[in-house]
Design a protein around this motif. Structure first.
Motif, PDB file in Angstrom:
ATOM      1  N   ALA A 151      44.267 -28.805 -55.408  1.00 20.15           N
ATOM      2  CA  ALA A 151      43.764 -27.523 -55.938  1.00 20.15           C
ATOM      3  C   ALA A 151      42.886 -26.809 -54.918  1.00 20.15           C
ATOM      4  O   ALA A 151      42.951 -25.589 -54.795  1.00 20.15           O
ATOM      5  CB  ALA A 151      43.008 -27.745 -57.246  1.00 20.15           C
ATOM      6  N   GLY A 152      42.094 -27.546 -54.179  1.00 17.81           N
ATOM      7  CA  GLY A 152      41.228 -26.923 -53.178  1.00 17.81           C
ATOM      8  C   GLY A 152      42.023 -26.228 -52.088  1.00 17.81           C
ATOM      9  O   GLY A 152      41.746 -25.073 -51.737  1.00 17.81           O
ATOM     10  N   ALA A 153      43.024 -26.907 -51.556  1.00 22.05           N
ATOM     11  CA  ALA A 153      43.832 -26.333 -50.468  1.00 22.05           C
ATOM     12  C   ALA A 153      44.666 -25.149 -50.956  1.00 22.05           C
ATOM     13  O   ALA A 153      44.738 -24.115 -50.288  1.00 22.05           O
ATOM     14  CB  ALA A 153      44.727 -27.396 -49.848  1.00 22.05           C
ATOM     15  N   THR A 154      45.299 -25.282 -52.130  1.00 21.99           N
ATOM     16  CA  THR A 154      46.107 -24.176 -52.639  1.00 21.99           C
ATOM     17  C   THR A 154      45.214 -23.002 -53.032  1.00 21.99           C
ATOM     18  O   THR A 154      45.553 -21.848 -52.762  1.00 21.99           O
ATOM     19  CB  THR A 154      46.986 -24.624 -53.820  1.00 21.99           C
ATOM     20  N   GLY A 155      44.072 -23.307 -53.636  1.00 25.12           N
ATOM     21  CA  GLY A 155      43.131 -22.250 -54.004  1.00 25.12           C
ATOM     22  C   GLY A 155      42.603 -21.506 -52.795  1.00 25.12           C
ATOM     23  O   GLY A 155      42.444 -20.283 -52.818  1.00 25.12           O
ATOM     24  N   GLU A 156      42.368 -22.233 -51.713  1.00 26.43           N
ATOM     25  CA  GLU A 156      41.893 -21.600 -50.476  1.00 26.43           C
ATOM     26  C   GLU A 156      42.953 -20.654 -49.904  1.00 26.43           C
ATOM     27  O   GLU A 156      42.641 -19.538 -49.455  1.00 26.43           O
ATOM     28  CB  GLU A 156      41.531 -22.667 -49.441  1.00 26.43           C
ATOM     29  N   ILE A 157      44.217 -21.081 -49.923  1.00 24.69           N
ATOM     30  CA  ILE A 157      45.300 -20.221 -49.436  1.00 24.69           C
ATOM     31  C   ILE A 157      45.365 -18.934 -50.265  1.00 24.69           C
ATOM     32  O   ILE A 157      45.426 -17.830 -49.716  1.00 24.69           O
ATOM     33  CB  ILE A 157      46.647 -20.968 -49.456  1.00 24.69           C
ATOM     34  N   LEU A 158      45.343 -19.081 -51.572  1.00 19.96           N
ATOM     35  CA  LEU A 158      45.416 -17.913 -52.447  1.00 19.96           C
ATOM     36  C   LEU A 158      44.182 -17.027 -52.286  1.00 19.96           C
ATOM     37  O   LEU A 158      44.301 -15.801 -52.143  1.00 19.96           O
ATOM     38  CB  LEU A 158      45.569 -18.360 -53.905  1.00 19.96           C
ATOM     39  N   TRP A 159      42.995 -17.606 -52.273  1.00 19.25           N
ATOM     40  CA  TRP A 159      41.756 -16.833 -52.164  1.00 19.25           C
ATOM     41  C   TRP A 159      41.716 -16.056 -50.848  1.00 19.25           C
ATOM     42  O   TRP A 159      41.347 -14.876 -50.825  1.00 19.25           O
ATOM     43  CB  TRP A 159      40.544 -17.764 -52.304  1.00 19.25           C
ATOM     44  N   ARG A 160      42.105 -16.705 -49.745  1.00 16.47           N
ATOM     45  CA  ARG A 160      42.121 -16.005 -48.447  1.00 16.47           C
ATOM     46  C   ARG A 160      43.091 -14.819 -48.492  1.00 16.47           C
ATOM     47  O   ARG A 160      42.784 -13.747 -47.982  1.00 16.47           O
ATOM     48  CB  ARG A 160      42.490 -16.940 -47.312  1.00 16.47           C
ATOM     49  N   TYR A 161      44.278 -15.020 -49.087  1.00 12.24           N
ATOM     50  CA  TYR A 161      45.235 -13.924 -49.201  1.00 12.24           C
ATOM     51  C   TYR A 161      44.599 -12.762 -49.978  1.00 12.24           C
ATOM     52  O   TYR A 161      44.678 -11.598 -49.555  1.00 12.24           O
ATOM     53  CB  TYR A 161      46.533 -14.373 -49.880  1.00 12.24           C
ATOM     54  N   LEU A 162      43.982 -13.069 -51.097  1.00 12.26           N
ATOM     55  CA  LEU A 162      43.375 -12.028 -51.925  1.00 12.26           C
ATOM     56  C   LEU A 162      42.275 -11.281 -51.174  1.00 12.26           C
ATOM     57  O   LEU A 162      42.150 -10.063 -51.280  1.00 12.26           O
ATOM     58  CB  LEU A 162      42.816 -12.633 -53.214  1.00 12.26           C
ATOM     59  N   ARG A 163      41.469 -11.999 -50.394  1.00 10.70           N
ATOM     60  CA  ARG A 163      40.384 -11.379 -49.641  1.00 10.70           C
ATOM     61  C   ARG A 163      40.895 -10.570 -48.449  1.00 10.70           C
ATOM     62  O   ARG A 163      40.299  -9.573 -48.076  1.00 10.70           O
ATOM     63  CB  ARG A 163      39.411 -12.438 -49.092  1.00 10.70           C
ATOM     64  N   GLU A 164      41.966 -11.018 -47.814  1.00  7.75           N
ATOM     65  CA  GLU A 164      42.455 -10.384 -46.586  1.00  7.75           C
ATOM     66  C   GLU A 164      43.447  -9.253 -46.838  1.00  7.75           C
ATOM     67  O   GLU A 164      43.883  -8.600 -45.895  1.00  7.75           O
ATOM     68  CB  GLU A 164      43.086 -11.447 -45.680  1.00  7.75           C
ATOM     69  N   THR A 165      43.799  -9.025 -48.088  1.00  2.00           N
ATOM     70  CA  THR A 165      44.763  -7.980 -48.427  1.00  2.00           C
ATOM     71  C   THR A 165      43.986  -6.779 -48.946  1.00  2.00           C
ATOM     72  O   THR A 165      43.420  -6.824 -50.049  1.00  2.00           O
ATOM     73  CB  THR A 165      45.772  -8.503 -49.468  1.00  2.00           C
ATOM     74  N   GLY A 166      43.963  -5.722 -48.153  1.00  7.09           N
ATOM     75  CA  GLY A 166      43.127  -4.564 -48.439  1.00  7.09           C
ATOM     76  C   GLY A 166      43.373  -3.881 -49.760  1.00  7.09           C
ATOM     77  O   GLY A 166      42.445  -3.327 -50.358  1.00  7.09           O
ATOM     78  N   TRP A 167      44.587  -3.913 -50.261  1.00  2.85           N
ATOM     79  CA  TRP A 167      44.878  -3.199 -51.497  1.00  2.85           C
ATOM     80  C   TRP A 167      44.631  -4.032 -52.758  1.00  2.85           C
ATOM     81  O   TRP A 167      44.741  -3.527 -53.874  1.00  2.85           O
ATOM     82  CB  TRP A 167      46.318  -2.671 -51.499  1.00  2.85           C
TER      83      TRP A 167
END
Length: 149
Positions: A13-29
């Protein structure tokens, strides 16, 4: 790079959550709706339900796909492995386990929309965003094409 697909385990959960969270933070829209902890908890719930397949490269989780029956709920990769065929591996694995698949992708996510169309998904509907938490217009796709009927 050798990629291995496997069912996610609770500690993923930590690794998958980190991937998703980074995507959400790095996507401007994308609107900023969830904390890192909430995102990890969300991934943990999907893992507990048995929905998640992870992609590992060199012993590290680099991506994941969550599928509830015929519904693909999430497909995210670490940016460092974009364009290396890992999303296709995850999607092909999901296709091998289901007769038909359905997913929603945000209209603003042009890269993902091209990927899904190339993978044989067909657009069947558009929504103005009132049906998702982000309030962003989205597109519903199905695979195979015959499932659109």
């Amino acid at each position: 790079m050798t990629v291995v697909l496997r069912a996610a385990r609770p500690l993923d959960a930590g690794a998958t959550g980190e991937i998703l969270w980074r995507y959400l933070r790095e996507t401007g829209w994308m609107p900023n709706l969830y904390s890192g902890a909430q995102t990890i908890a969300f991934c943990g719930k999907m893992i507990d339900r048995g929905w998640v397949t992870v992609a590992e490269a060199d012993g590290r989780i680099v991506g994941f796909l969550a599928r509830d029956g015929q519904e693909i709920c999430a497909l995210y990769l670490n940016r460092a492995v974009w364009g290396k065929g890992i999303a296709r591996l995850l999607l092909d694995d999901a296709k091998s386990q289901a007769r038909a698949l359905r997913l929603r992708s945000f209209e603003a996510n042009a890269r993902a929309n091209r990927f899904y169309r190339r993978a044989g998904f067909v657009e069947v509907a558009r929504c103005d965003g009132r049906d998702n938490a982000e309030n962003l217009p989205d597109i519903t796709y199905v695979w195979p094409k015959e499932a659109a009927r």
